[in-house]
Design a protein around this motif. Sequence first.
Motif, PDB file in Angstrom:
ATOM      1  N   PRO A   1      -3.981   7.921   0.306  1.00  0.00           N
ATOM      2  CA  PRO A   1      -4.096   6.852  -0.685  1.00  0.00           C
ATOM      3  C   PRO A   1      -3.764   5.511  -0.036  1.00  0.00           C
ATOM      4  O   PRO A   1      -3.179   5.461   1.050  1.00  0.00           O
ATOM      5  N   PRO A   2      -4.082   4.396  -0.687  1.00  0.00           N
ATOM      6  CA  PRO A   2      -3.855   3.096  -0.070  1.00  0.00           C
ATOM      7  C   PRO A   2      -2.401   2.658  -0.018  1.00  0.00           C
ATOM      8  O   PRO A   2      -2.058   1.782   0.773  1.00  0.00           O
TER       9      PRO A   2
ATOM     10  N   ARG B   1      -8.617  -8.822   3.727  1.00  0.00           N
ATOM     11  CA  ARG B   1      -7.986  -8.724   2.412  1.00  0.00           C
ATOM     12  C   ARG B   1      -7.017  -7.552   2.421  1.00  0.00           C
ATOM     13  O   ARG B   1      -7.182  -6.593   3.171  1.00  0.00           O
ATOM     14  N   ASN B   2      -6.034  -7.637   1.568  1.00  0.00           N
ATOM     15  CA  ASN B   2      -4.962  -6.657   1.558  1.00  0.00           C
ATOM     16  C   ASN B   2      -5.460  -5.312   1.055  1.00  0.00           C
ATOM     17  O   ASN B   2      -6.113  -5.222   0.008  1.00  0.00           O
ATOM     18  N   GLY B   3      -5.134  -4.253   1.816  1.00  0.00           N
ATOM     19  CA  GLY B   3      -5.570  -2.913   1.431  1.00  0.00           C
ATOM     20  C   GLY B   3      -4.437  -1.942   1.223  1.00  0.00           C
ATOM     21  O   GLY B   3      -4.660  -0.820   0.791  1.00  0.00           O
ATOM     22  N   GLY B   4      -3.196  -2.337   1.546  1.00  0.00           N
ATOM     23  CA  GLY B   4      -2.066  -1.442   1.397  1.00  0.00           C
ATOM     24  C   GLY B   4      -1.726  -0.736   2.686  1.00  0.00           C
ATOM     25  O   GLY B   4      -2.564  -0.609   3.594  1.00  0.00           O
ATOM     26  N   SER B   5      -0.482  -0.276   2.779  1.00  0.00           N
ATOM     27  CA  SER B   5      -0.019   0.362   4.014  1.00  0.00           C
ATOM     28  C   SER B   5      -0.767   1.653   4.311  1.00  0.00           C
ATOM     29  O   SER B   5      -0.984   2.004   5.467  1.00  0.00           O
ATOM     30  N   GLY B   6      -1.160   2.387   3.259  1.00  0.00           N
ATOM     31  CA  GLY B   6      -1.916   3.614   3.478  1.00  0.00           C
ATOM     32  C   GLY B   6      -3.271   3.350   4.099  1.00  0.00           C
ATOM     33  O   GLY B   6      -3.720   4.076   4.997  1.00  0.00           O
TER      34      GLY B   6
ATOM     35  N   PRO C   1       1.694  -1.289  10.574  1.00  0.00           N
ATOM     36  CA  PRO C   1       1.197  -2.159   9.505  1.00  0.00           C
ATOM     37  C   PRO C   1       2.137  -3.348   9.312  1.00  0.00           C
ATOM     38  O   PRO C   1       3.361  -3.185   9.303  1.00  0.00           O
ATOM     39  N   CYS C   2       1.564  -4.520   9.136  1.00  0.00           N
ATOM     40  CA  CYS C   2       2.364  -5.741   8.965  1.00  0.00           C
ATOM     41  C   CYS C   2       1.835  -6.522   7.763  1.00  0.00           C
ATOM     42  O   CYS C   2       0.642  -6.833   7.710  1.00  0.00           O
ATOM     43  N   PHE C   3       2.736  -6.838   6.852  1.00  0.00           N
ATOM     44  CA  PHE C   3       2.362  -7.678   5.711  1.00  0.00           C
ATOM     45  C   PHE C   3       3.524  -8.611   5.396  1.00  0.00           C
ATOM     46  O   PHE C   3       4.575  -8.179   4.944  1.00  0.00           O
TER      47      PHE C   3
END
Length: 344
Positions: free
Chosen positions: A225-226, A118-123, A58-60
Amino acid sequence: MSQQPATTTPTSPEPPAGSDATAQLPVTEALTPATHQVTEQVVGDHAGHPPLVTIVLPCFNERDHVIAEVERICAAMDGSGLSYELLAIDDASTDDTLRLLEDALPRFPHLRLMPFRRNGGSGTARRIGTSDARGEIVVWTDADMTYPNERIPELVQMLLEDPTYDQVVGARTSEEGSHKILRVPAKWMIRKIAERLSNSSIPDLNSGLRAFRRSVSLPYLRLLPPGFSCVTTITLAFLSNQHDIKYVPIDYAKRSGTSKFHFVKDAYRYILQVLRMVMYFNPLKVLMPLALWLIGIGLAKGVYDLFAHFGRFAVNTVLIFITGMLVGALALLADLIVRSRSEV
């Protein structure tokens, strides 16, 4: 959003029959492959042959070091001789992370890019990445230079050499995250609660570096979870279903860039997720001790009332005893529901 032209677009294999890994996703259903595109290249030993290992990254907002992390992972995997794909998931970064990854595609033939709109979170990224993985062994890690990703082949080899283990986790020997003075005692407390409720020794409950068998993880993906507590969830899901986990000590470096961890909010989510997961698999472990304590206190106070109030029971005595009975009945009902489920 611009996209690197694909060299080849092989068809992803379908999950095993009967698996409902992505069937029930009420919170993050909007982030399924219908809302993102995948930039693909030929990965695996030969065209049409899936790789053995899928590394989900995951990359943010990791523009300052994401390419260095990709280089480190690919160098380690190329040297190991294992067939692999590196699935980089851009979680709607607001910086140049996605552009850098797109530009890097020609340099890294095993890199596959999955951008989110759109951002969903690392989970969410890890769940979708694991569901879309082509390899039987899935590796989770981070792109912030904290984990020794050059040791990924070592974790994979442990799973290949010992089929009795379904997951290998890199257990950190130090804490280098933000809010260290608060995180250390909080994480220790959460880990002890998880150990108590799962009857297992857990050296590191929420390490982000782990390798596991994808086929084993599929029934539990919908539980993720997200946010950050997804790593806690996959640990407890495996332990609660008697899937053995091996812990390997690893070094943990200081994070590059800005941490996305929020102490109060994420610590609360960790505790809640531990209780939720144990309740999901073994509700008696959580509710029955409370019920027995309340019943015991009610009985003891009832004996006291017999002598202190000449056979009259105080109102609070009756309330404590009845509350204990209700919690006990709820625990038994929850356990019956868990045992009647067929999916896990």
